[in-house]
Each structure stands twice: as structure tokens, then as C-alpha cells.
Enzyme design. Structure first.
Site, short mmCIF file in Angstrom:
data_model
loop_
_atom_site.label_atom_id
_atom_site.label_comp_id
_atom_site.label_asym_id
_atom_site.label_seq_id
_atom_site.Cartn_x
_atom_site.Cartn_y
_atom_site.Cartn_z
N GLN A 196 28.13 68.10 36.77
CA GLN A 196 27.75 67.06 37.75
C GLN A 196 28.91 66.84 38.71
O GLN A 196 28.79 66.07 39.66
CB GLN A 196 27.45 65.75 37.02
N ASP A 237 34.08 68.54 42.19
CA ASP A 237 35.37 69.22 42.32
C ASP A 237 35.21 70.68 41.90
O ASP A 237 34.14 71.10 41.43
CB ASP A 237 36.45 68.51 41.46
N HIS A 252 25.20 68.71 41.38
CA HIS A 252 25.37 67.66 42.39
C HIS A 252 26.13 68.17 43.62
O HIS A 252 26.69 67.37 44.37
CB HIS A 252 26.09 66.44 41.78
N CYS A 292 26.52 71.65 63.65
CA CYS A 292 26.21 72.71 62.68
C CYS A 292 26.50 74.04 63.35
O CYS A 292 26.04 74.28 64.47
CB CYS A 292 24.75 72.61 62.29
N THR A 335 30.61 62.72 30.10
CA THR A 335 29.59 62.12 30.98
C THR A 335 28.99 60.90 30.29
O THR A 335 28.74 60.91 29.08
CB THR A 335 28.49 63.14 31.38
N ASN A 379 33.21 63.02 24.20
CA ASN A 379 33.45 61.98 25.21
C ASN A 379 34.53 61.03 24.68
O ASN A 379 34.79 60.98 23.48
CB ASN A 379 32.14 61.19 25.47
N GLU A 433 34.36 57.83 24.68
CA GLU A 433 33.68 56.77 23.91
C GLU A 433 32.21 57.17 23.82
O GLU A 433 31.77 58.03 24.59
CB GLU A 433 33.82 55.44 24.65
P1 OAD Z 1 30.84 58.47 34.64
O1 OAD Z 1 32.00 57.84 35.34
O2 OAD Z 1 29.55 57.72 34.62
O3 OAD Z 1 31.23 58.74 33.12
C1 OAD Z 1 32.41 59.37 32.75
C2 OAD Z 1 32.46 59.43 31.23
O4 OAD Z 1 33.64 60.15 30.87
C3 OAD Z 1 32.53 58.05 30.55
O5 OAD Z 1 31.58 58.00 29.51
C4 OAD Z 1 33.96 58.00 30.00
O6 OAD Z 1 34.04 57.35 28.75
C5 OAD Z 1 34.30 59.48 29.82
N1 OAD Z 1 35.72 59.79 29.94
C6 OAD Z 1 36.66 59.18 30.70
N2 OAD Z 1 37.87 59.76 30.54
C7 OAD Z 1 37.68 60.78 29.67
C8 OAD Z 1 38.55 61.75 29.08
N3 OAD Z 1 39.85 61.82 29.37
N4 OAD Z 1 38.01 62.64 28.21
C9 OAD Z 1 36.69 62.59 27.89
N5 OAD Z 1 35.83 61.69 28.40
C10 OAD Z 1 36.31 60.79 29.28
O7 OAD Z 1 30.69 59.93 35.24
P2 OAD Z 1 29.47 60.95 35.15
O8 OAD Z 1 28.72 60.79 33.85
O9 OAD Z 1 29.97 62.29 35.53
O10 OAD Z 1 26.64 61.31 40.86
O11 OAD Z 1 28.54 60.40 36.32
C11 OAD Z 1 27.36 61.08 36.60
C12 OAD Z 1 27.05 61.01 38.07
O12 OAD Z 1 27.06 59.65 38.48
C13 OAD Z 1 28.07 61.67 38.97
O13 OAD Z 1 27.87 63.03 39.16
C14 OAD Z 1 27.90 60.92 40.26
C15 OAD Z 1 27.85 59.54 39.67
O14 OAD Z 1 27.40 58.52 40.43
C16 OAD Z 1 26.47 61.19 42.19
O15 OAD Z 1 27.36 60.81 42.94
C17 OAD Z 1 25.09 61.55 42.64
#
Ligand code: OAD
Length: 231
Positions: A88, A91, A106, A133, A173, A198, A200
Site C-alpha cells: 500500500q 515509497d 496505491h 501532460c 498495516t 505488526n 501492535e
Molecule cells: P497505518 O498508519 O494505518 O498503519 C501502520 C501500522 O504499522 C500500524 O498498525 C502500526 O502499529 C504499525 N507500525 C508502526 N511502526 C511499525 C514498525 N516499526 N514495525 C511494524 N509495524 C509498525 O498505515 P497503513 O495500514 O499502511 O492510503 O495505511 C493504509 C492506507 O491508509 C495507506 O496506504 C494510505 C492510508 O491512508 C491512501 O493514502 C489511499
């Protein structure tokens, strides 16, 4: 043949210095989703949206891949089966960590997209309002990222992979954004074992057969070591 499908989120890049979205102090505590990550927000104030993604491009360009990205690349290389990485993240840290065939559901910060003619090209480091464009000249160029309310990319291919998965892993995630949050259910229906790695427990943690908690740079390399060690 065994097939591992891995879904990654912002948590895998957190230890590379890139902010997550929903953690304390994350991107959504500093910006309104509606303003910077929706087509309506872009229509309303494209300059604000470009500033947001320009800043993220600068930050991402400085970030280095970490041990978790490298471990997944090693798994892709050495596992005697197929390893599909679906991210997702916008980067390119999976690629700089050595992974191949990464599915960016994404989109990516590295791309620009013309909504008028669907042409895609490499984004300049800074995008500006009114940039034409290169294919059709329309002045509506935008980052090639998927916003809320838009269909993520490559969904047919992803569902085909999930239907064949023998192991599904969600890494870093929060499980709050669909359709990615439902991949675990698709994988379970295909008979795959499911594991969450993860910091948590995620929102959907009870759907996983196994949950490994801790920072990705520690949990992912040792999970990969286990998968690659002879059974
Ligand atoms: P989130 O910010 O919602 O979740 C990140 C997760 O990573 C959380 O559950 C944290 O606990 C965990 N986390 C943080 N640091 C960590 C570490 N060092 N090791 C392991 N886990 C860790 O991000 P995403 O789930 O990626 O979409 O968010 C999904 C989508 O929502 C993104 O792609 C973006 C966002 O809004 C769009 O912009 C369309």
C-alpha cells in the site's frame, strides 16, 4: 507449489524514517484526509495537494530501505516457491531493498498521471499546478497515487494471487483501509495460513492464524529466516 502473498503498509517503512498514517503524530494527525488524499480535495486546492506530495517525495528520496525490506527481497530470491509482494506504500523502499515485482496497489510517488488521457510518466521531484501532460497537453497532471474513493490498482491480479496463496502475511498495516484490509479473508477462503507482523495488534488481528508483534526490522528478518530454514 507454495505461494506466499505479502501485504505491506506504512509500518514497514516507519524505521526508515517515513511517518505512518494513523499512529500518534502520523500523517493524518497533521493533515485532513479529505484535503490531501481525495479527488475532491485535489479539485478544490491542487496546490495544497501538490505541496503535500512534493514534501513526501523529498522525504522518501532521503529514506533508505531497512532490514525488513531487505529480508522480504531475500525471501523473494531464495524461497523455493512464489513470493508476491503487494504494498500500500507509495515509497520505493521495497525496490531499493532489492525486491522485484512489487505490486503498488496505491500507486507510487515516482509517477505522474494525466486524468485527461490516462498517460503516465516519471514525476519530477516537484509537481506544480498547471503542469502540462507530455502526451495531450492537459494541465491537470497529478501524482500517480490512489486516493480515497478511487479504485486501487492491479486488483484483478491481486485477487488472482490471493486465490492461489498458501501463506498470506500482512506486515505493518493497521487493517483500516479497504480493500486491502479484506485480503486476509480472501486468503483464508483460499485455504491459506495467515500471519500478521505488526507493532501492535491491527484492527483485524483476530482473523489471523498467527500474530507476531514487534518492530518490523526485528520481526520480519527472523520470520524470513524461519521460512527459509530447512524443515
Ligand atoms: P497505518 O498508519 O494505518 O498503519 C501502520 C501500522 O504499522 C500500524 O498498525 C502500526 O502499529 C504499525 N507500525 C508502526 N511502526 C511499525 C514498525 N516499526 N514495525 C511494524 N509495524 C509498525 O498505515 P497503513 O495500514 O499502511 O492510503 O495505511 C493504509 C492506507 O491508509 C495507506 O496506504 C494510505 C492510508 O491512508 C491512501 O493514502 C489511499
Amino acid at each position: 507449489m507454495e505461494k506466499i502473498v505479502i501485504l505491506t503498509g506504512a509500518g514497514i517503512s516507519a524505521e526508515s524514517g517515513l511517518g505512518t498514517f494513523r499512529d500518534e503524530g502520523g500523517l493524518w494527525a497533521q493533515h485532513r484526509i479529505e484535503d490531501v488524499a481525495t479527488p475532491e480535495g485535489f479539485a478544490r486546492d491542487p496546490a495544497l495537494v501538490h505541496r503535500f506530495y512534493n514534501a513526501r517525495r523529498v522525504q522518501a528520496a532521503k529514506a533508505k530501505s531497512n532490514a525488513a525490506h531487505a529480508a522480504l527481497a531475500r525471501l523473494q530470491m531464495d524461497f523455493p516457491g512464489e513470493v508476491v509482494i503487494v504494498t500500500q506504500n507509495v515509497d520505493s523502499l521495497h525496490e531499493s531493498g532489492g525486491a522485484e515485482h512489487v505490486i503498488h496497489m496505491h500507486g507510487t510517488l515516482a509517477g505522474a498521471f494525466c486524468p485527461a488521457c490516462s498517460h503516465r510518466w516519471a514525476s519530477p521531484p516537484e509537481m506544480a499546478v498547471g503542469e502540462p501532460c507530455p502526451a495531450c497537453g492537459a494541465a491537470t497532471a497529478r501524482p500517480d497515487v490512489v486516493w480515497f474513493g478511487e479504485m486501487p490498482y492491479h486488483m484483478d491480479a491481486i485477487y488472482d494471487h490471493l486465490a492461489e496463496a498458501t501463506l498470506f502475511a500482512a506486515i505493518g498495516t493497521s487493517g483500516q483501509v479497504y480493500p486491502a484490509a479484506a485480503f486476509v479473508h480472501e486468503a483464508l477462503q483460499s485455504g491459506a495460513r495467515t500471519v500478521e507482523l505488526n507493532l501492535e495488534p491491527s484492527t483485524g488481528t483476530s482473523s489471523f492464524d498467527e500474530v507476531i508483534l514487534g518492530p518490523a526490522t526485528e520481526t520480519v528478518p527472523s520470520w524470513v529466516d524461519d521460512l527459509l530454514s530447512p524443515r
